[in-house]
Structures are given as C-alpha cells and as structure tokens.
Design a protein around this motif. Structure first.
Motif, PDB file in Angstrom:
ATOM      1  N   HIS A 130      46.101  88.849  66.751  1.00 21.47           N
ATOM      2  CA  HIS A 130      46.590  87.462  66.270  1.00 21.47           C
ATOM      3  C   HIS A 130      48.213  87.337  66.626  1.00 21.47           C
ATOM      4  O   HIS A 130      48.862  88.041  66.085  1.00 21.47           O
ATOM      5  CB  HIS A 130      46.212  86.869  64.974  1.00 21.47           C
ATOM      6  N   ASP A 250      46.793  80.803  63.285  1.00 23.98           N
ATOM      7  CA  ASP A 250      45.620  80.453  63.404  1.00 23.98           C
ATOM      8  C   ASP A 250      44.758  81.183  62.506  1.00 23.98           C
ATOM      9  O   ASP A 250      43.505  81.404  62.403  1.00 23.98           O
ATOM     10  CB  ASP A 250      44.750  80.939  64.808  1.00 23.98           C
ATOM     11  N   ILE A 251      45.462  82.134  61.638  1.00 22.32           N
ATOM     12  CA  ILE A 251      44.783  83.004  60.798  1.00 22.32           C
ATOM     13  C   ILE A 251      45.845  83.307  59.452  1.00 22.32           C
ATOM     14  O   ILE A 251      46.922  83.254  59.811  1.00 22.32           O
ATOM     15  CB  ILE A 251      44.315  84.356  61.151  1.00 22.32           C
ATOM     16  N   ARG A 270      38.020  78.336  51.387  1.00 24.88           N
ATOM     17  CA  ARG A 270      37.671  77.782  52.757  1.00 24.88           C
ATOM     18  C   ARG A 270      37.215  76.066  52.358  1.00 24.88           C
ATOM     19  O   ARG A 270      37.452  75.375  53.445  1.00 24.88           O
ATOM     20  CB  ARG A 270      36.726  78.491  53.031  1.00 24.88           C
ATOM     21  N   THR A 274      39.362  72.581  54.778  1.00 27.83           N
ATOM     22  CA  THR A 274      38.801  71.590  55.472  1.00 27.83           C
ATOM     23  C   THR A 274      39.498  70.239  54.825  1.00 27.83           C
ATOM     24  O   THR A 274      39.369  69.401  55.760  1.00 27.83           O
ATOM     25  CB  THR A 274      37.306  71.726  55.156  1.00 27.83           C
ATOM     26  N   ARG A 284      40.957  75.253  63.736  1.00 26.66           N
ATOM     27  CA  ARG A 284      40.219  76.516  63.841  1.00 26.66           C
ATOM     28  C   ARG A 284      40.919  77.614  62.983  1.00 26.66           C
ATOM     29  O   ARG A 284      40.566  78.635  63.137  1.00 26.66           O
ATOM     30  CB  ARG A 284      40.302  76.970  65.341  1.00 26.66           C
ATOM     31  N   THR A 286      41.669  80.249  60.343  1.00 26.38           N
ATOM     32  CA  THR A 286      40.518  81.084  59.408  1.00 26.38           C
ATOM     33  C   THR A 286      41.503  81.725  58.426  1.00 26.38           C
ATOM     34  O   THR A 286      42.708  81.846  58.641  1.00 26.38           O
ATOM     35  CB  THR A 286      40.072  82.020  60.479  1.00 26.38           C
ATOM     36  N   VAL A 287      40.810  82.118  57.269  1.00 25.54           N
ATOM     37  CA  VAL A 287      41.341  82.769  56.345  1.00 25.54           C
ATOM     38  C   VAL A 287      40.336  84.388  56.168  1.00 25.54           C
ATOM     39  O   VAL A 287      39.484  84.085  56.443  1.00 25.54           O
ATOM     40  CB  VAL A 287      41.409  82.125  54.926  1.00 25.54           C
ATOM     41  N   ALA A 288      41.122  85.354  55.564  1.00 28.99           N
ATOM     42  CA  ALA A 288      40.478  86.708  55.715  1.00 28.99           C
ATOM     43  C   ALA A 288      41.611  87.426  54.726  1.00 28.99           C
ATOM     44  O   ALA A 288      42.654  87.271  54.495  1.00 28.99           O
ATOM     45  CB  ALA A 288      40.534  87.261  57.227  1.00 28.99           C
TER      46      ALA A 288
END
Length: 317
Positions: A130, A250-251, A270, A274, A284, A286-288
């Motif tokens: 990323h 983006d992440i 999450r 939104t 787009r 994202t989480v991790a």
C-alpha cells in the motif's frame, strides 16, 4: 550480496530493546534492558548504552552502517532530542548525540515509536503493497504514522500521523495533552476500561479491570462492555476518516493491545467508517489488524536506518 547491517533501538517506558538487523528485516543479534523510567536522565541513558555495548561487542558490528531509533515521544528529529511522556528524566534529552558518541559516530535516524511501527507494517506487515497508509498503535495511548506516495512520512520532527490527538469530540473530556475530546481520550485501553466501569461494568473474581477484560466481557455479550468498545470504535473511525479525507490513505492498520480485541473492535469500527468515510475517494478505505507483533518497533527503526544508509527507499520503505 549486500551485506551491510543496521543497528536498531526501540525505546519505551518499560524496556529498551536493541538489535542488529539485515536488509531483509531479520534480527540477527538482540539485547534488552528494563527502562529505569523513574530515574534521572543519565541513568536511563546508561541502560541504552548497555544495550548498545552488547551490540557493539558482537562480531557482526563491523558491518553496521547506521543506527535507527524508534522512541516513545514526543521526539524532535530535527533537534535529535526526545521527551517521552513516560520517562520524566528525559526532557529535550540529546539522544541522537549520545547514541552517535556510543557507536563510533555512525549516522543516526530518530523517529517516534508510532512512525517506527508504521515503517515495519509497511515494509513487512499489513500495509505492505500500500502506497498510502495510516498505521495506529492503540494501547495505553494512541499513536500512529503515515506512509504517503510509497514513502514513510515522519514529518520534520518525526511525529507526523499522531492521530491520537486529533479532536473528534469538540466539547469532550479534557485530554492530558491540553485539548478536548481527543481520539486517545476515548479509544485508549485505560479510557475504554474507565468508561465501562463508570457505566456499571464490574470485573470478574480476578478483579481485572483492563481493556482486555472489558473485551472479554464484550465478547460474552455484556452490553456496557460492548458500548464502551463501540464508543472507542466510533472515535477511531472519525479520526481515520478525517485522515483519509485529508491525505487519501486506502488502508488503516491497527495494532497495540486494544487492536488485539478482534471483532469486538473491528466490527463496530467498520460500521462506523461507513458513516464517516463517505466521500467517493475514501469509500474503499479498509481497516486491518497489525501483523508485526512485539518486534515491530525494532524492525521499523531498522527500516528508517536502512533508508538513511541507502539515501533512498529500501525494500519499499
């Protein structure tokens, strides 16, 4: 084969860890001391020098070309000083100069611990591949760091990405930093536990009142524990969405003790994202969870030192 190594230091309020690290991020020699956090500054420095002494005594030391330091902050990379909140003996302490003196005047790269963990996650962990990422450490405090355009972005003083002190509740509780309603004041482990206790949650027979105990209660369905994690997730989502809107990440990678809570944290996070990350260019996002574990600080400090030694990006850092 490129055989140069770097030395890495990970300095926190509990321990001072050191390692010799190769260009693939392998830790070849390790040393560690407890941080004498309540002692005066020179006593703390002696513990750092003991760690460095073990490293410089290793046969591999001859191949070391630079030193990377990830330190609890605030740090000031431009001045080479550190003032860790949890090490009161160090205020404007000239750590870079002292480390240079102890290592034969090698080049030294200083970054904050949140930035170091970001470097590690980008090099070898959840943010690998990323080019634009936010990495967060959610534990006793909330720290972080940024990767922008494929490069670590520590900022002039080494503190860029310090998401814990973005205000997400304009009239919220006073934060020890002096502001109000900071992400850290809502989402850190101690604040999750404090809110649960204030809401009527009670620990089990072991008396454990940590955020981990609240997470276990939330997994078992305790509504007060669930609500405390949902509030933390909402604060994190607001901070992450603000960051993404500002610099187009983006992440978002989340580590630290609270990050280990799993879906108790990530499911409401999450959902909240939104509601906050609504513009087309951040939808787009994202989480991790973080992947690097306890060596992240050392690996990240090494990544910063490798970048400096090469004068350019190394292995995507």
């Amino acid at each position: 084969m490129h055989t140069d190594l770097v030395a890495a230091l990970d300095i926190g309020g509990t321990k001072i860890a050191g390692a010799l690290v190769d260009g693939d991020g392998r830790l070849l020699v390790r040393a560690q001391r407890a941080t004498p956090a309540r002692e005066d500054g020179d006593t703390v420095m002696r513990a750092v020098e003991e760690v460095l002494g073990e490293l410089t005594a290793a046969p591999l030391w001859a191949r070391v070309r630079a030193v990377g330091i990830g330190s609890a902050g605030p740090v000031d990379a431009s001045a080479g000083t550190v003032s860790p909140v949890n090490v009161p003996g160090w205020r404007g302490y000239p750590l870079v100069a002292r480390v240079r003196a102890a290592t034969g005047h090698l080049p030294v790269e200083l970054i904050g611990d949140g930035v170091a963990i970001t470097a590690a996650e980008h090099w070898q962990g959840a943010a690998r591949g990323h080019d634009n990422a936010l990495c967060m450490v959610v534990s006793t405090g909330v720290g972080g760091g940024l990767v922008l355009g494929g490069r670590l972005h520590p900022g002039p003083t080494g503190n860029a990405g310090h998401i814990g002190h973005i205000s997400v509740d304009l009239d919220g509780d006073p934060c020890p930093c002096g502001a109000r309603g900071c992400v850290e004041r809502i989402a850190s482990g101690p604040n999750i536990a404090r809110r649960a206790l204030e809401g009527g949650w009670r620990p089990g027979p072991d008396g454990d009142t940590s955020a981990a105990a609240v997470a276990a209660a939330a997994r078992a369905g305790d509504p007060v524990a669930v609500a405390s994690f949902e509030r933390a997730a909402q604060a994190l989502a607001a901070g992450i969405a603000a960051t993404a809107t500002l610099v187009e990440i983006d992440i978002a990678v989340i580590g630290g003790g609270v990050g280990k809570a799993g879906e108790v944290l990530f499911a409401p996070l999450r959902r909240a994202l939104t509601r906050y990350a609504t513009l087309s260019f951040v939808q787009r996002l994202t989480v991790a969870p973080a992947r690097m574990g306890t060596d992240a600080g050392l690996v990240g400090a090494a990544a910063a030192a490798l970048s400096r030694a090469a004068g350019a990006t190394v292995a995507g850092v």
